[in-house]
Motif scaffolding. Structure first.
Motif, PDB file in Angstrom:
ATOM      1  N   LYS A 317       0.830  -1.214   0.000  1.00 61.26           N
ATOM      2  CA  LYS A 317       0.000   0.000   0.000  1.00 61.26           C
ATOM      3  C   LYS A 317       0.859   1.256   0.000  1.00 61.26           C
ATOM      4  O   LYS A 317       0.549   2.235  -0.678  1.00 61.26           O
ATOM      5  CB  LYS A 317      -0.925   0.000   1.213  1.00 61.26           C
ATOM      6  N   ILE A 318       1.943   1.225   0.775  1.00 58.64           N
ATOM      7  CA  ILE A 318       2.856   2.377   0.819  1.00 58.64           C
ATOM      8  C   ILE A 318       3.500   2.585  -0.548  1.00 58.64           C
ATOM      9  O   ILE A 318       3.578   3.714  -1.058  1.00 58.64           O
ATOM     10  CB  ILE A 318       3.930   2.155   1.900  1.00 58.64           C
ATOM     11  N   VAL A 319       3.972   1.476  -1.155  1.00 55.88           N
ATOM     12  CA  VAL A 319       4.607   1.554  -2.476  1.00 55.88           C
ATOM     13  C   VAL A 319       3.611   2.067  -3.506  1.00 55.88           C
ATOM     14  O   VAL A 319       3.929   2.928  -4.339  1.00 55.88           O
ATOM     15  CB  VAL A 319       5.156   0.174  -2.896  1.00 55.88           C
ATOM     16  N   TYR A 320       2.384   1.551  -3.427  1.00 58.19           N
ATOM     17  CA  TYR A 320       1.364   1.952  -4.407  1.00 58.19           C
ATOM     18  C   TYR A 320       1.050   3.446  -4.306  1.00 58.19           C
ATOM     19  O   TYR A 320       0.947   4.141  -5.324  1.00 58.19           O
ATOM     20  CB  TYR A 320       0.081   1.143  -4.207  1.00 58.19           C
ATOM     21  N   ARG A 321       0.909   3.958  -3.087  1.00 58.61           N
ATOM     22  CA  ARG A 321       0.612   5.389  -2.915  1.00 58.61           C
ATOM     23  C   ARG A 321       1.718   6.242  -3.514  1.00 58.61           C
ATOM     24  O   ARG A 321       1.446   7.287  -4.130  1.00 58.61           O
ATOM     25  CB  ARG A 321       0.405   5.714  -1.431  1.00 58.61           C
ATOM     26  N   TRP A 322       2.963   5.808  -3.332  1.00 53.03           N
ATOM     27  CA  TRP A 322       4.097   6.570  -3.865  1.00 53.03           C
ATOM     28  C   TRP A 322       4.069   6.558  -5.400  1.00 53.03           C
ATOM     29  O   TRP A 322       4.190   7.608  -6.040  1.00 53.03           O
ATOM     30  CB  TRP A 322       5.411   5.979  -3.352  1.00 53.03           C
ATOM     31  N   LEU A 323       3.882   5.382  -5.978  1.00 52.40           N
ATOM     32  CA  LEU A 323       3.866   5.268  -7.434  1.00 52.40           C
ATOM     33  C   LEU A 323       2.677   6.015  -8.037  1.00 52.40           C
ATOM     34  O   LEU A 323       2.829   6.726  -9.038  1.00 52.40           O
ATOM     35  CB  LEU A 323       3.808   3.791  -7.848  1.00 52.40           C
ATOM     36  N   TYR A 324       1.511   5.877  -7.437  1.00 60.76           N
ATOM     37  CA  TYR A 324       0.323   6.532  -7.981  1.00 60.76           C
ATOM     38  C   TYR A 324       0.452   8.054  -7.888  1.00 60.76           C
ATOM     39  O   TYR A 324       0.024   8.780  -8.800  1.00 60.76           O
ATOM     40  CB  TYR A 324      -0.926   6.056  -7.259  1.00 60.76           C
ATOM     41  N   GLY A 325       1.079   8.521  -6.813  1.00 59.72           N
ATOM     42  CA  GLY A 325       1.324   9.960  -6.683  1.00 59.72           C
ATOM     43  C   GLY A 325       2.214  10.475  -7.804  1.00 59.72           C
ATOM     44  O   GLY A 325       1.956  11.556  -8.371  1.00 59.72           O
ATOM     45  N   LYS A 326       3.255   9.724  -8.131  1.00 63.34           N
ATOM     46  CA  LYS A 326       4.146  10.111  -9.235  1.00 63.34           C
ATOM     47  C   LYS A 326       3.394  10.093 -10.569  1.00 63.34           C
ATOM     48  O   LYS A 326       3.562  10.987 -11.409  1.00 63.34           O
ATOM     49  CB  LYS A 326       5.345   9.158  -9.310  1.00 63.34           C
ATOM     50  N   GLN A 327       2.583   9.065 -10.769  1.00 62.20           N
ATOM     51  CA  GLN A 327       1.834   8.979 -12.017  1.00 62.20           C
ATOM     52  C   GLN A 327       0.875  10.166 -12.170  1.00 62.20           C
ATOM     53  O   GLN A 327       0.779  10.768 -13.240  1.00 62.20           O
ATOM     54  CB  GLN A 327       1.042   7.668 -12.076  1.00 62.20           C
ATOM     55  N   LYS A 328       0.163  10.510 -11.095  1.00 60.31           N
ATOM     56  CA  LYS A 328      -0.755  11.653 -11.142  1.00 60.31           C
ATOM     57  C   LYS A 328      -0.011  12.947 -11.477  1.00 60.31           C
ATOM     58  O   LYS A 328      -0.514  13.790 -12.231  1.00 60.31           O
ATOM     59  CB  LYS A 328      -1.464  11.794  -9.793  1.00 60.31           C
ATOM     60  N   LYS A 329       1.180  13.077 -10.934  1.00 68.63           N
ATOM     61  CA  LYS A 329       1.972  14.284 -11.190  1.00 68.63           C
ATOM     62  C   LYS A 329       2.371  14.351 -12.659  1.00 68.63           C
ATOM     63  O   LYS A 329       2.284  15.418 -13.294  1.00 68.63           O
ATOM     64  CB  LYS A 329       3.214  14.293 -10.289  1.00 68.63           C
ATOM     65  N   MET A 330       2.800  13.214 -13.215  1.00 65.03           N
ATOM     66  CA  MET A 330       3.203  13.192 -14.625  1.00 65.03           C
ATOM     67  C   MET A 330       2.013  13.495 -15.529  1.00 65.03           C
ATOM     68  O   MET A 330       2.132  14.258 -16.492  1.00 65.03           O
ATOM     69  CB  MET A 330       3.810  11.828 -14.974  1.00 65.03           C
ATOM     70  N   ILE A 331       0.855  12.924 -15.224  1.00 66.69           N
ATOM     71  CA  ILE A 331      -0.352  13.178 -16.021  1.00 66.69           C
ATOM     72  C   ILE A 331      -0.727  14.657 -15.964  1.00 66.69           C
ATOM     73  O   ILE A 331      -1.080  15.268 -16.978  1.00 66.69           O
ATOM     74  CB  ILE A 331      -1.510  12.297 -15.517  1.00 66.69           C
ATOM     75  N   SER A 332      -0.623  15.249 -14.772  1.00 61.96           N
ATOM     76  CA  SER A 332      -0.945  16.673 -14.604  1.00 61.96           C
ATOM     77  C   SER A 332      -0.026  17.546 -15.452  1.00 61.96           C
ATOM     78  O   SER A 332      -0.482  18.501 -16.101  1.00 61.96           O
ATOM     79  CB  SER A 332      -0.829  17.049 -13.126  1.00 61.96           C
ATOM     80  N   ILE A 333       1.268  17.225 -15.470  1.00 59.41           N
ATOM     81  CA  ILE A 333       2.233  18.000 -16.266  1.00 59.41           C
ATOM     82  C   ILE A 333       1.928  17.849 -17.753  1.00 59.41           C
ATOM     83  O   ILE A 333       1.980  18.827 -18.515  1.00 59.41           O
ATOM     84  CB  ILE A 333       3.670  17.547 -15.946  1.00 59.41           C
ATOM     85  N   MET A 334       1.574  16.624 -18.178  1.00 57.63           N
ATOM     86  CA  MET A 334       1.262  16.400 -19.594  1.00 57.63           C
ATOM     87  C   MET A 334       0.011  17.166 -20.016  1.00 57.63           C
ATOM     88  O   MET A 334      -0.047  17.739 -21.104  1.00 57.63           O
ATOM     89  CB  MET A 334       1.082  14.899 -19.853  1.00 57.63           C
ATOM     90  N   LYS A 335      -0.999  17.180 -19.152  1.00 57.62           N
ATOM     91  CA  LYS A 335      -2.223  17.920 -19.461  1.00 57.62           C
ATOM     92  C   LYS A 335      -1.946  19.421 -19.559  1.00 57.62           C
ATOM     93  O   LYS A 335      -2.485  20.105 -20.433  1.00 57.62           O
ATOM     94  CB  LYS A 335      -3.282  17.639 -18.400  1.00 57.62           C
ATOM     95  N   LYS A 336      -1.117  19.910 -18.668  1.00 61.28           N
ATOM     96  CA  LYS A 336      -0.807  21.346 -18.659  1.00 61.28           C
ATOM     97  C   LYS A 336      -0.052  21.744 -19.918  1.00 61.28           C
ATOM     98  O   LYS A 336      -0.283  22.809 -20.493  1.00 61.28           O
ATOM     99  CB  LYS A 336       0.004  21.693 -17.408  1.00 61.28           C
ATOM    100  N   GLN A 337       0.874  20.885 -20.363  1.00 59.92           N
ATOM    101  CA  GLN A 337       1.617  21.184 -21.583  1.00 59.92           C
ATOM    102  C   GLN A 337       0.703  21.132 -22.802  1.00 59.92           C
ATOM    103  O   GLN A 337       0.787  21.963 -23.699  1.00 59.92           O
ATOM    104  CB  GLN A 337       2.779  20.200 -21.761  1.00 59.92           C
ATOM    105  N   GLY A 338      -0.181  20.121 -22.856  1.00 63.36           N
ATOM    106  CA  GLY A 338      -1.223  20.062 -23.863  1.00 63.36           C
ATOM    107  C   GLY A 338      -0.847  19.564 -25.238  1.00 63.36           C
ATOM    108  O   GLY A 338      -1.682  19.591 -26.146  1.00 63.36           O
ATOM    109  N   VAL A 339       0.375  19.103 -25.430  1.00 67.39           N
ATOM    110  CA  VAL A 339       0.796  18.629 -26.752  1.00 67.39           C
ATOM    111  C   VAL A 339       0.511  17.142 -26.939  1.00 67.39           C
ATOM    112  O   VAL A 339       0.094  16.704 -28.008  1.00 67.39           O
ATOM    113  CB  VAL A 339       2.308  18.907 -26.980  1.00 67.39           C
ATOM    114  N   PHE A 340       0.700  16.352 -25.886  1.00 66.86           N
ATOM    115  CA  PHE A 340       0.602  14.902 -25.991  1.00 66.86           C
ATOM    116  C   PHE A 340      -0.564  14.359 -25.171  1.00 66.86           C
ATOM    117  O   PHE A 340      -0.882  14.886 -24.099  1.00 66.86           O
ATOM    118  CB  PHE A 340       1.907  14.248 -25.516  1.00 66.86           C
TER     119      PHE A 340
END
Length: 442
Positions: A317-340
């Protein structure tokens, strides 16, 4: 003394890889993850190991696999074992100083059980070649490959970055104005990432994510061709502004899902990505991190559904929270950039799976396959190749078996299931995909 050490290495009936061997041994790795192994192997090599990813392929490799594995075993087993044996017989390696490596997930399928098949095959011709295991589920505790927490964290970051490079590359290459520009950016990004891991800067997650996105966004693209109008339409679509061939057009997006080996490995899927590109398509590959998180969440679900491994589940559960947090951050950055088009949100994948199949169905790639197909449809990729090895029963059930339900739920979803096995010809596989593409273009 030397003889005693050799005898000690053969405990349990097969050779063991010791820490002393890593100075002199070359460790062979099957060509499973062409997008990720550049970084993954680089990080492990920094621990003093010498790794080499194999690229030998062709009928000779498959035949070597068939000679040592029953043909009822799944196709990835034949490919992996065939690659190892073909390489060891090539004369390129000193087999007295060569080992082979395989991953194990701990599930009831390929990645957990190959190691016994590999050892059996090696025993027939190369009984002195040890097999190493990469696993985080307690299997093969004495595998000889030692990794501390710091290395595991770096491997996690490398998967995220490699997923991003893969995603951006596949959304760029079909439209590049200059042939080879995307390949150059991919190589440059990989080298920059290696330097970041060398210098400890790999944890600057947002900065590195933005730099990869910017690098691929800078690749010049062909201008998209607009639908003909007015006089151009009446003239058959040709414009006085220039030849039609000088302009680009939106490619047909085709998702690739299925068993993990044939989904990613060019040997396992007959170079499926290259074929789709040659057919004027844009291949869309789900992230490898989705599979990693799928394996982790299955352990958590085991504790919740069946009451087993509760102590281990708390760690996961600890590992999953860490990984999911990173994934959410990457998705947020991609959405903000808006190219991909951003990566899939894993919690959204779980929700989509619940609409089709229970998350307790976890043999092979289990509920992840229909979840990825649903997510691809939801993000605009309605045409999907479901790549399955013949003989991989769990994935046929959750792959082919879920197609009817998905078609009833998602109007216009276009799925073709393609079997990959020693008897299937590449021509037949590609013809099935061409029929799917013809339907999509109509």
């Amino acid at each position: 003394m030397k003889t005693q050490e050799k005898i000690a290495d053969f405990r349990d009936g097969f050779p063991k890889f010791t820490q002393e061997m890593k100075r002199d041994y070359t460790i062979l790795v099957p060509d499973m993850l062409p997008w990720h192994f550049d970084l993954l192997t680089y990080i492990i090599e920094k621990q003093g190991y010498k790794l080499e990813v194999l690229h030998n392929e062709g009928r000779r490799v498959v035949d070597e696999g068939l000679k040592h594995v029953h043909n009822d075993a799944c196709y990835p087993a034949l490919c992996v074992i065939g690659q190892f044996l073909d390489a060891l017989k090539s004369g390129k390696y000193d087999t007295d100083k060569t080992a082979v490596l395989i991953t194990q997930t701990g599930g009831g399928c390929r990645a957990s059980n190959y190691i016994a098949l590999i050892r059996k095959a090696l025993k027939a011709e190369f009984p002195h070649v040890p097999v190493l295991s990469v696993n985080f589920s307690g299997l093969e505790k004495d595998s000889g490959l030692k990794m501390n927490l710091g290395v595991i964290v770096r491997l996690g970051y490398s998967i995220f970055y490699s997923d991003l490079v893969m995603t951006c590359y596949n959304q760029t290459r079909p439209y590049e104005a200059e042939q080879g520009a995307s390949d150059k950016v991919r190589k440059d990004c990989t080298e920059r990432l290696k330097r970041a891991f060398d210098g400890g800067g790999y944890k600057r997650f947002a900065k590195i994510t933005k730099s990869i996105l910017s690098a691929f966004a800078s690749v010049e693209r062909r201008p998209l061709r607009s639908p003909p109008t007015g006089d151009d339409a009446r003239a058959g679509g040709h414009s006085e502004r220039g030849e039609e061939s000088c302009l680009g057009k939106e490619k047909l997006k085709v998702g690739i899902v299925g068993e993990i080996y044939v989904k990613y490995s060019p040997i396992g899927n007959s170079h499926l990505e290259d074929f789709l590109l040659s057919e004027n398509c844009e291949p869309v590959l789900p992230a490898l991190m989705d599979f990693v998180m799928y394996c982790i969440i299955n352990n958590i679900n085991d504790a919740k559904m069946y009451g087993i491994n509760k102590g281990t589940a708390r760690l996961f559960k600890i590992v999953y929270r860490w990984l999911y947090g990173k994934q959410k951050k990457m998705i947020s950055i991609m959405k903000k950039q808006g190219v991909f088009e951003p990566l899939h949100d894993f919690e959204r994948l779980r929700a989509l799976a619940d609409e089709v199949i229970n998350q307790g169905v976890k043999m092979g790639e289990g509920w992840l396959i229909p979840a990825e197909m649903a997510a691809l449809y939801e993000t605009g990729t309605k045409n999907i190749v479901c790549a399955q090895p013949f003989g991989c029963l769990p994935n046929h059930i959750v792959g082919k078996g879920a197609v009817r339900t998905l078609k009833e739920k998602y109007n216009g979803i276009n799925v073709v299931a393609v079997d990959y096995d020693p008897s299937a010809t590449r021509v037949n596989q590609e013809n099935r995909i061409k029929l799917m593409l013809a339907t999509a273009r109509r």
